[in-house]
Motif scaffolding. Structure first.
Motif, PDB file in Angstrom:
ATOM      1  N   GLU A 153      33.390  42.268  45.628  1.00 42.39           N
ATOM      2  CA  GLU A 153      33.784  43.373  44.759  1.00 42.39           C
ATOM      3  C   GLU A 153      35.304  43.431  44.601  1.00 42.39           C
ATOM      4  O   GLU A 153      35.816  43.678  43.500  1.00 42.39           O
ATOM      5  CB  GLU A 153      33.283  44.702  45.320  1.00 42.39           C
ATOM      6  CG  GLU A 153      33.603  45.874  44.421  1.00 42.39           C
ATOM      7  CD  GLU A 153      33.042  47.180  44.945  1.00 42.39           C
ATOM      8  OE1 GLU A 153      33.311  48.203  44.297  1.00 42.39           O
ATOM      9  OE2 GLU A 153      32.359  47.186  45.987  1.00 42.39           O
ATOM     10  N   ILE A 154      36.039  43.164  45.659  1.00 45.31           N
ATOM     11  CA  ILE A 154      37.497  43.172  45.582  1.00 45.31           C
ATOM     12  C   ILE A 154      37.986  42.077  44.650  1.00 45.31           C
ATOM     13  O   ILE A 154      38.850  42.312  43.798  1.00 45.31           O
ATOM     14  CB  ILE A 154      38.117  43.020  46.989  1.00 45.31           C
ATOM     15  CG1 ILE A 154      37.794  44.257  47.828  1.00 45.31           C
ATOM     16  CG2 ILE A 154      39.625  42.794  46.911  1.00 45.31           C
ATOM     17  CD1 ILE A 154      38.143  44.130  49.291  1.00 45.31           C
ATOM     18  N   VAL A 155      37.420  40.878  44.750  1.00 49.02           N
ATOM     19  CA  VAL A 155      37.795  39.774  43.865  1.00 49.02           C
ATOM     20  C   VAL A 155      37.476  40.153  42.419  1.00 49.02           C
ATOM     21  O   VAL A 155      38.284  39.947  41.513  1.00 49.02           O
ATOM     22  CB  VAL A 155      37.063  38.476  44.271  1.00 49.02           C
ATOM     23  CG1 VAL A 155      37.217  37.408  43.205  1.00 49.02           C
ATOM     24  CG2 VAL A 155      37.573  37.979  45.614  1.00 49.02           C
ATOM     25  N   ARG A 156      36.307  40.729  42.195  1.00 49.27           N
ATOM     26  CA  ARG A 156      35.918  41.133  40.847  1.00 49.27           C
ATOM     27  C   ARG A 156      36.879  42.181  40.288  1.00 49.27           C
ATOM     28  O   ARG A 156      37.311  42.105  39.136  1.00 49.27           O
ATOM     29  CB  ARG A 156      34.490  41.694  40.864  1.00 49.27           C
ATOM     30  CG  ARG A 156      33.969  42.070  39.477  1.00 49.27           C
ATOM     31  CD  ARG A 156      32.553  42.611  39.538  1.00 49.27           C
ATOM     32  NE  ARG A 156      32.381  43.743  40.437  1.00 49.27           N
ATOM     33  CZ  ARG A 156      32.726  45.006  40.131  1.00 49.27           C
ATOM     34  NH1 ARG A 156      33.270  45.279  38.968  1.00 49.27           N
ATOM     35  NH2 ARG A 156      32.532  45.977  40.997  1.00 49.27           N
ATOM     36  N   LEU A 157      37.284  43.137  41.101  1.00 43.67           N
ATOM     37  CA  LEU A 157      38.185  44.193  40.621  1.00 43.67           C
ATOM     38  C   LEU A 157      39.565  43.646  40.293  1.00 43.67           C
ATOM     39  O   LEU A 157      40.193  44.073  39.332  1.00 43.67           O
ATOM     40  CB  LEU A 157      38.290  45.312  41.668  1.00 43.67           C
ATOM     41  CG  LEU A 157      37.041  46.162  41.850  1.00 43.67           C
ATOM     42  CD1 LEU A 157      37.189  47.063  43.061  1.00 43.67           C
ATOM     43  CD2 LEU A 157      36.782  46.986  40.600  1.00 43.67           C
ATOM     44  N   PHE A 158      40.068  42.708  41.088  1.00 36.49           N
ATOM     45  CA  PHE A 158      41.405  42.188  40.857  1.00 36.49           C
ATOM     46  C   PHE A 158      41.440  41.087  39.818  1.00 36.49           C
ATOM     47  O   PHE A 158      42.419  40.955  39.085  1.00 36.49           O
ATOM     48  CB  PHE A 158      42.030  41.684  42.191  1.00 36.49           C
ATOM     49  CG  PHE A 158      42.629  42.786  42.999  1.00 36.49           C
ATOM     50  CD1 PHE A 158      43.898  43.256  42.735  1.00 36.49           C
ATOM     51  CD2 PHE A 158      41.906  43.349  44.034  1.00 36.49           C
ATOM     52  CE1 PHE A 158      44.432  44.267  43.496  1.00 36.49           C
ATOM     53  CE2 PHE A 158      42.445  44.361  44.789  1.00 36.49           C
ATOM     54  CZ  PHE A 158      43.718  44.831  44.531  1.00 36.49           C
ATOM     55  N   GLU A 159      40.424  40.290  39.759  1.00 27.77           N
ATOM     56  CA  GLU A 159      40.424  39.167  38.817  1.00 27.77           C
ATOM     57  C   GLU A 159      39.688  39.470  37.536  1.00 27.77           C
ATOM     58  O   GLU A 159      39.678  38.663  36.630  1.00 27.77           O
ATOM     59  CB  GLU A 159      39.848  37.930  39.514  1.00 27.77           C
ATOM     60  CG  GLU A 159      40.714  37.466  40.673  1.00 27.77           C
ATOM     61  CD  GLU A 159      40.158  36.239  41.361  1.00 27.77           C
ATOM     62  OE1 GLU A 159      39.116  35.711  40.936  1.00 27.77           O
ATOM     63  OE2 GLU A 159      40.778  35.805  42.340  1.00 27.77           O
ATOM     64  N   GLY A 160      39.038  40.594  37.443  1.00 33.30           N
ATOM     65  CA  GLY A 160      38.393  41.015  36.230  1.00 33.30           C
ATOM     66  C   GLY A 160      37.090  40.314  35.924  1.00 33.30           C
ATOM     67  O   GLY A 160      36.602  40.389  34.797  1.00 33.30           O
TER      68      GLY A 160
END
Length: 81
Positions: free
Chosen positions: A72-79
């Protein structure tokens, strides 16, 4: 607690030290800004010192703690969606 400026502390140092030794600490300020607290050497601190490790054994941390929510963190930062 009594606050005195540096000039007053220099002028009345003997009296102020005697009061501090008798359990009445005071603060010395410069231009209204508190600088130091004068207390008797045998005076106890008002707040006990915090002990390191006082919760040892009370809870456990999962092995993957540093990876929890990684996707989820990767998805939030990388879009990525």
């Amino acid at each position: 607690m009594n606050t005195v400026n540096i000039h007053e502390a220099k002028t009345h140092l003997s009296r102020l030290v005697e009061q501090a030794a008798n359990g009445k600490p005071f603060i010395i300020a410069k231009a209204g800004k508190p600088l130091v607290k004068v207390t008797a050497l045998d005076a106890t601190e008002s707040a006990p010192m915090r002990r390191l490790g006082f919760l040892a054994g009370e809870f456990s941390i999962p092995d993957d703690f540093d990876r929890m929510g990684e996707e989820e963190i990767v998805r939030l930062f990388e879009g990525e969606e």
